[in-house]
Design a protein around this motif. Sequence first.
Motif, PDB file in Angstrom:
ATOM      1  N   ALA A  95       0.852  -1.188   0.000  1.00  0.00           N
ATOM      2  CA  ALA A  95       0.000   0.000   0.000  1.00  0.00           C
ATOM      3  C   ALA A  95       0.888   1.237   0.000  1.00  0.00           C
ATOM      4  O   ALA A  95       2.096   1.145   0.194  1.00  0.00           O
ATOM      5  CB  ALA A  95      -0.899   0.018   1.238  1.00  0.00           C
ATOM      6  N   VAL A  96       0.245   2.373  -0.184  1.00  0.00           N
ATOM      7  CA  VAL A  96       0.898   3.648   0.102  1.00  0.00           C
ATOM      8  C   VAL A  96       0.633   3.951   1.570  1.00  0.00           C
ATOM      9  O   VAL A  96      -0.516   3.926   2.009  1.00  0.00           O
ATOM     10  CB  VAL A  96       0.371   4.774  -0.790  1.00  0.00           C
ATOM     11  N   THR A 119       4.339   7.121   1.203  1.00  0.00           N
ATOM     12  CA  THR A 119       5.490   6.371   0.699  1.00  0.00           C
ATOM     13  C   THR A 119       5.016   4.962   0.345  1.00  0.00           C
ATOM     14  O   THR A 119       4.231   4.359   1.080  1.00  0.00           O
ATOM     15  CB  THR A 119       6.631   6.343   1.736  1.00  0.00           C
ATOM     16  N   GLN A 120       5.461   4.468  -0.792  1.00  0.00           N
ATOM     17  CA  GLN A 120       4.986   3.181  -1.297  1.00  0.00           C
ATOM     18  C   GLN A 120       5.727   2.031  -0.631  1.00  0.00           C
ATOM     19  O   GLN A 120       6.965   2.029  -0.562  1.00  0.00           O
ATOM     20  CB  GLN A 120       5.200   3.107  -2.811  1.00  0.00           C
ATOM     21  N   VAL A 121       4.960   1.070  -0.166  1.00  0.00           N
ATOM     22  CA  VAL A 121       5.512  -0.182   0.350  1.00  0.00           C
ATOM     23  C   VAL A 121       4.956  -1.309  -0.510  1.00  0.00           C
ATOM     24  O   VAL A 121       3.734  -1.436  -0.648  1.00  0.00           O
ATOM     25  CB  VAL A 121       5.135  -0.403   1.827  1.00  0.00           C
ATOM     26  N   THR A 122       5.840  -2.104  -1.084  1.00  0.00           N
ATOM     27  CA  THR A 122       5.432  -3.221  -1.917  1.00  0.00           C
ATOM     28  C   THR A 122       6.070  -4.485  -1.362  1.00  0.00           C
ATOM     29  O   THR A 122       7.287  -4.552  -1.196  1.00  0.00           O
ATOM     30  CB  THR A 122       5.854  -3.021  -3.375  1.00  0.00           C
ATOM     31  N   VAL A 123       5.227  -5.471  -1.060  1.00  0.00           N
ATOM     32  CA  VAL A 123       5.700  -6.737  -0.511  1.00  0.00           C
ATOM     33  C   VAL A 123       5.454  -7.822  -1.550  1.00  0.00           C
ATOM     34  O   VAL A 123       4.304  -8.077  -1.925  1.00  0.00           O
ATOM     35  CB  VAL A 123       4.993  -7.076   0.807  1.00  0.00           C
ATOM     36  N   SER A 124       6.513  -8.431  -2.008  1.00  0.00           N
ATOM     37  CA  SER A 124       6.387  -9.480  -3.026  1.00  0.00           C
ATOM     38  C   SER A 124       6.276 -10.844  -2.358  1.00  0.00           C
ATOM     39  O   SER A 124       6.843 -11.091  -1.298  1.00  0.00           O
ATOM     40  CB  SER A 124       7.590  -9.450  -3.959  1.00  0.00           C
TER      41      SER A 124
END
Length: 125
Positions: A95-96, A119-124
Motif C-alpha cells: 500500500a501507500v 510512501t509506497q511499500v510493496t511486498v512481493s
Amino acid sequence: QVQLVESGGGLVQAGGSLRLSCAASGRTFSRFPMGWFRQAPGKEREFVAVHRWSGDITYYADYADSVKGRFTVSRDNTKNTLYLQMKSLKPEDTAVYYCAAGTVITSLPNEFDYWGQGTQVTVSS
C-alpha cells in the motif's frame, strides 16, 4: 508551514522488514497524536497505528488488528519524527503508507489535520 514527510518505503520480500519515518516540520507534535494509515490499490484508506501522549512522560500505541504483533509505532521528539517498524511483512501489506498528525490531544485518527504525501511499500510473495 507544517509538513509531514514520509520515507523508508520500498520493495521487500514477504517475511521481510521495513522501517518508515515521518519527519515533521513547522511545529512540534510531542503532545499530540500521530499515526500511520495506508491505502492499497482500489481500496479505501485504512488506519494502521496511532501513537498518543499519555499525559505524563509516556506514550501509548494502538494498532489495527491486521498489524498487531508485527508493526511497532514510536517517535523521537528530539527529531520530531514518527516511525513505523514493520516486520513479518505480507503481500497484503502492500500500500501507500501515510503519516498524519492531530492538533488536539484527544484527536481521533479520523480527525487528524496534517497529512504527508505517502510512501509506497510493496511486498512481493
